[in-house]
Design an enzyme around this catalytic site. Structure first.
Site, PDB file in Angstrom:
ATOM      1  N   SER A 105       0.488  -1.440   0.241  1.00 36.59           N
ATOM      2  CA  SER A 105      -0.096   0.012   0.290  1.00 36.59           C
ATOM      3  C   SER A 105       0.733   1.184  -0.216  1.00 36.59           C
ATOM      4  O   SER A 105       1.798   1.606  -0.589  1.00 36.59           O
ATOM      5  CB  SER A 105      -1.071   0.027   1.559  1.00 36.59           C
ATOM      6  OG  SER A 105      -1.916   0.604   0.644  1.00 36.59           O
ATOM      7  N   GLU A 161      -9.533  -6.719  -3.256  1.00 36.88           N
ATOM      8  CA  GLU A 161      -9.182  -5.772  -3.047  1.00 36.88           C
ATOM      9  C   GLU A 161      -9.335  -3.925  -3.061  1.00 36.88           C
ATOM     10  O   GLU A 161     -10.447  -4.230  -4.188  1.00 36.88           O
ATOM     11  CB  GLU A 161      -7.243  -5.620  -2.797  1.00 36.88           C
ATOM     12  CG  GLU A 161      -6.856  -5.665  -4.061  1.00 36.88           C
ATOM     13  CD  GLU A 161      -5.999  -4.885  -4.023  1.00 36.88           C
ATOM     14  OE1 GLU A 161      -5.714  -3.660  -2.777  1.00 36.88           O
ATOM     15  OE2 GLU A 161      -4.496  -5.763  -4.045  1.00 36.88           O
ATOM     16  N   HIS A 210      -7.541  -6.306   0.353  1.00 33.41           N
ATOM     17  CA  HIS A 210      -5.858  -5.783   0.512  1.00 33.41           C
ATOM     18  C   HIS A 210      -4.899  -6.189   1.355  1.00 33.41           C
ATOM     19  O   HIS A 210      -3.537  -6.192   0.955  1.00 33.41           O
ATOM     20  CB  HIS A 210      -6.441  -3.903   1.455  1.00 33.41           C
ATOM     21  CG  HIS A 210      -5.137  -3.175   1.140  1.00 33.41           C
ATOM     22  ND1 HIS A 210      -4.615  -2.589  -0.201  1.00 33.41           N
ATOM     23  CD2 HIS A 210      -4.664  -1.779   1.129  1.00 33.41           C
ATOM     24  CE1 HIS A 210      -3.722  -2.282  -0.228  1.00 33.41           C
ATOM     25  NE2 HIS A 210      -3.700  -1.104   0.847  1.00 33.41           N
TER      26      HIS A 210
END
EC number: 3.4.11.5
Length: 304
Positions: A111, A248, A275
């Protein structure tokens, strides 16, 4: 490099918590997300790679303002101005690398950490053997469109309208709003429940998170709303793995564009992964990672 915990002192005087697991001559430095998240989903990475037949020394660390590392007083405008920047966190990665004696290594980021991997590969790519971008896009507008579509998949329109009203009024503490956020989290962030990443109380680096992201994963009110990096992807010269969960928050359509833009790259996806797909489906996630590292090591890696 010795395994276990090591506290390093940055040139700015702050201290960062680092931890190394595993053994071997292959080194992987792992960057967490958030920003303001922490290292925890990387804790078993060395063990998972060993299950895939690969010995790797994995080093993780908590970035400044996160969990075990120092917590600056971000309420001080001068401190916030100096340390709540993309440039600070990018250069922090390289200082950590230098202080740990890493070179010719692999860098993985989840991320926000995947954002740092993109920037690091452009600015400091001479130190890398390979880059792994886990669940991060290069264009934030496409992420915003994606998370809005995700809301439509699991929430009735009444709740979506209510969430938008709360966001317009900055009413993020509303319990009904947070309950809706949790439904989205379970479907698209932490699909494997109960999540190993939940805690008795909030231990996140909320000051950093709020400055860049906002209240939660499904709304961006901070600095990340201006994240645009597509024109730089062509400058990533090292072998690169893009890995995304199939269910996700980050759009696979954007990942496909990134794969075309990064010269020597491969895109893989993790079935039933959100995610945090390294937690949701570790066997597939770490097979993809082990295959990538193994191919780069023996010189057989070819992008798609």
């Amino acid at each position: 490099m010795k395994t276990g915990t090591k506290i390093i002192t940055l040139d700015n005087g702050y201290h960062l918590w680092t931890n190394t697991q595993g053994e071997g001559d292959i080194h992987l430095l792992a960057l967490h997300g958030g920003p303001g998240g922490n290292h925890e989903y990387w804790e078993d990475t060395a063990e998972q790679l060993k299950k895939q037949g690969l010995n790797v020394q994995v080093t993780m660390y908590d970035q400044l303002g996160s969990l075990y590392s120092d917590q600056p007083d971000y309420s001080d405008p001068e401190i916030a101005k100096k340390y709540l920047t993309y440039e600070y966190f990018l250069d922090e990665v390289d200082e950590v690398r230098e202080k740990l004696g890493l070179d010719n290594f692999y860098l993985i980021g989840q991320s926000w950490g995947g954002l740092l991997v993109q920037e690091y590969a452009v600015k400091y790519g001479q130190h890398l053997k390979g880059a792994i971008i886990s669940s991060m896009v290069d264009e934030i507008d496409e992420y915003v469109a994606s998370v809005n579509r995700r809301r439509q998949e699991v929430l009735p329109q009444t709740e979506i309208d209510f969430m938008h009203e709360c966001e317009k009024n900055n009413d993020y503490d509303n319990q009904r709003y947070q309950d809706d956020v949790q439904i989205l989290n379970i479907n698209f962030v932490d699909r494997k429940q109960p999540s190993k990443l939940y805690h008795l109380k909030n231990i996140g680096g909320s000051a950093v998170y709020h400055a860049f992201q906002g209240d939660n994963e499904f709304v961006i009110t901070g600095k990340l709303k201006d994240w645009h990096f597509r024109d730089q992807l062509k400058n990533i010269k090292v072998p690169t793995l893009l890995t995304f969960g199939e269910n996700e928050t980050m759009p696979i359509s954007t990942a496909k564009i990134m794969q075309k833009e990064i010269p020597n790259s491969r895109l893989v996806t993790t079935p039933d992964g959100g995610h945090h797909h390294m937690v949701d489906n570790p066997d597939v996630y770490y097979k993809h990672l082990a295959d990538f590292i193994r191919e780069v090591e023996n010189g057989t890696f070819k992008g798609e």
